[in-house]
Design an enzyme around this catalytic site. Structure first.
Site, short mmCIF file in Angstrom:
data_model
loop_
_atom_site.label_atom_id
_atom_site.label_comp_id
_atom_site.label_asym_id
_atom_site.label_seq_id
_atom_site.Cartn_x
_atom_site.Cartn_y
_atom_site.Cartn_z
N HIS A 122 12.41 -10.15 2.38
CA HIS A 122 11.23 -9.30 1.94
C HIS A 122 11.69 -8.80 0.90
CE1 HIS A 122 8.80 -5.59 1.41
NE2 HIS A 122 8.49 -5.85 2.84
N ASP A 199 19.08 -5.09 5.87
CA ASP A 199 17.75 -4.73 5.07
C ASP A 199 17.60 -4.35 7.20
OD1 ASP A 199 14.92 -4.91 6.14
OD2 ASP A 199 13.68 -6.34 4.70
N GLN A 202 13.04 -4.58 10.45
CA GLN A 202 12.97 -4.25 12.32
C GLN A 202 13.50 -5.22 12.91
OE1 GLN A 202 9.44 -5.85 12.15
NE2 GLN A 202 9.16 -5.92 9.92
N LYS A 225 7.88 2.06 11.16
CA LYS A 225 7.35 0.97 12.60
C LYS A 225 8.08 0.99 13.24
CE LYS A 225 8.33 -2.35 7.73
NZ LYS A 225 6.98 -2.48 8.02
N CYS A 371 4.58 -10.02 1.52
CA CYS A 371 6.30 -9.71 1.05
C CYS A 371 7.55 -10.53 1.06
CB CYS A 371 6.09 -8.02 1.08
SG CYS A 371 4.60 -6.98 1.07
N1 C6P Z 1 6.95 -5.12 6.19
C1 C6P Z 1 5.41 -6.14 6.93
O1 C6P Z 1 3.87 -6.55 7.09
P1 C6P Z 1 8.91 -0.38 4.17
O2 C6P Z 1 7.34 -0.88 3.10
O3 C6P Z 1 9.26 0.13 2.58
O4 C6P Z 1 8.35 0.58 4.80
O5 C6P Z 1 9.40 -2.07 4.28
C2 C6P Z 1 9.45 -2.82 3.81
C3 C6P Z 1 10.50 -3.44 4.68
C4 C6P Z 1 11.23 -4.25 4.30
N2 C6P Z 1 11.93 -5.37 4.93
C5 C6P Z 1 11.40 -6.49 5.19
C6 C6P Z 1 12.25 -6.49 6.96
C7 C6P Z 1 10.16 -5.28 6.00
O6 C6P Z 1 9.26 -6.62 7.02
C8 C6P Z 1 9.30 -4.24 5.45
C9 C6P Z 1 8.47 -4.22 5.67
C10 C6P Z 1 5.79 -5.52 6.30
O7 C6P Z 1 6.11 -6.97 7.22
C11 C6P Z 1 5.45 -4.30 5.11
S1 C6P Z 1 4.91 -5.65 3.71
#
Ligand code: C6P
Length: 412
Positions: A122, A199, A202, A225, A371
């Site tokens: 991401h 990271d 997920q 999430k 993203c």
């Molecule tokens: N992915 C998706 O629809 P935040 O937005 O900071 O809570 O998470 C960022 C982020 C970082 N790493 C991974 C692997 C992610 O999936 C996400 C968030 C969402 O896939 C929003 S872009």
């Protein structure tokens, strides 16, 4: 027995109909829904305990501080961290990864060093490293993926060496659902003297996680999430590493003492104990309380059950998707290597159009580049993908409806 129909009863949003359709929510990788227990916990925090934390001797502040600390302890326990000192509450995964990049990266990286990451990240696990590399002069290197969107471990092993100071990798891709072998990556990184920054946006919501077993140095995830509120996230860090780095944000609430030195005419500060050293300013207290309730909820369901439910649903959906002639699915072939995420395209159709058509039937998916632009480019789908992602309240019946509607869309 894990029963998604029973689980659904806890989620008020599923009582809503849109244009006469039940909501089929397959956009869980973007954000999950919240159960009543989490909504109630946040509400009752504001109704009964609302006060600032670590800043008052009065009863409400003491109670609020206790709750907020307890939330850190329960999150620590959920991922098997040593204790609350290793759990920093932040806004989200993005902030957690930026915290590591700016606090740890600035202190430890210099010209000649290398940071190894992957093409399946991401943006939040790529851009901070690129930004800091421009100032500090180190190099960011990218490990490729295989044709089935799994990580190219051979390339990773060749890339990590004496210059590598950090390996930054996702536990599960938000696009392909690929689950990376983080234990293997940690071993490789540590053998080469590098830290491992994961990271986990997920992974933590969808599978059992033990940070000690994974032997990761930093591990970042978001509350929203995993059934918790928005605006609360977590950075796990090994105590010895968090101890040695300087805070990323400074100001109120994160200092032990601040002195004005008359002789030098300047102010000096020393930091509060962990994890508060990294939580500057008034934190998201209600968010922390809501996250604690989300963790309790997931524990009651059992993370093994969560993983096997999603695995089963994904296998079923992948099998049924084969009935469609024009659908192309991306991601690992083996279900042990993929989470509950299915990216796909319908030949000749724009992913946003597919998502809009699904929406007309009450089916919510995400479309676009999620993203993760470099990954889409690598997959050869510059225009993006449609992404269905599952969670604890999704059912086979919903998958059947999804397939039925896709068949109609395919005909269009
Ligand atoms: N992915 C998706 O629809 P935040 O937005 O900071 O809570 O998470 C960022 C982020 C970082 N790493 C991974 C692997 C992610 O999936 C996400 C968030 C969402 O896939 C929003 S872009």
């Amino acid at each position: 027995m894990f029963d998604p129909y029973k689980v659904r009863e806890d989620f008020p949003i599923f009582n809503r109909k849109i244009d006469g359709n039940n909501i089929i929510y397959f956009d869980n990788a973007a954000t999950s829904q919240r159960p009543l227990q989490v909504i109630e916990a946040v509400k009752s925090y504001y109704e009964l305990y609302n006060s600032n934390v670590h800043r008052g001797v009065h009863t409400l502040s003491q109670e609020s501080s206790e709750l907020y600390e307890k939330a850190h302890r329960e999150v620590a326990n959920f991922i098997n961290a040593k204790d609350l000192q290793e759990i920093v509450f932040v806004k989200n995964t993005t902030e957690a990864l930026n915290l590591v990049a700016y606090a740890w990266g600035f202190k430890n990286l210099k010209a000649g060093d290398e940071v190894v990451t992957t093409l399946m990240e991401h943006h939040s696990n790529m851009i901070p490293w690129e930004m800091i590399s421009k100032v500090k002069g180190f190099k960011v290197k990218y490990v490729d993926i295989n044709e089935d969107a799994t990580l190219n471990y051979e390339m990773l092993e060749n890339m990590v060496g004496s210059k590598t100071k950090a390996v930054c990798i996702c536990h599960m891709s938000n696009v392909t659902g690929t689950i990376n072998d983080v234990e293997r990556v940690s071993k490789l990184a540590h053998e080469n003297g590098a830290v491992v920054i994961v990271d986990a946006a997920q992974s933590v919501p969808h599978m059992p996680v033990d940070v000690k077993k994974l032997d990761v140095d930093f591990y970042a995830f978001s509350g929203h999430k995993m059934l918790g509120p928005t605006g609360i996230g977590v950075l796990y860090g090994k105590k010895e590493l968090l101890d040695e780095i300087e805070p990323f944000l400074t100001g109120g609430g994160m200092v032990r003492d601040v002195k004005y030195e008359v002789s030098s005419g300047s102010v000096t500060a020393d930091w509060a104990e962990l994890p508060w050293k990294f939580e500057a300013g008034t934190p998201n207290i209600a968010g922390g309380v809501g996250l604690m309730e989300a963790v309790r909820y997931l524990k009651r369901l059992g993370m093994e059950n969560v993983r096997s439910h999603e695995k089963e649903l994904t296998e079923y959906a992948l099998e049924r998707l084969k009935e469609l002639g024009k659908v192309r699915v991306y991601g690992p072939r083996r279900s042990s290597e993929r989470g509950g995420i299915i990216p796909f395209n319908i030949d000749g159709m724009n992913p946003h159009d597919v998502a809009l058509l699904l929406d007309q039937f009450g089916i919510m998916v995400r479309s676009g580049l999620h993203c993760a632009h470099p990954l889409h480019e690598r997959l050869g789908v510059k225009g993006g993908t449609v992404r269905a992602s599952f969670y604890v309240y999704n059912t086979r019946e919903e998958v059947d409806r999804f397939i039925e509607v896709l068949k109609q869309i395919e005909k269009v």
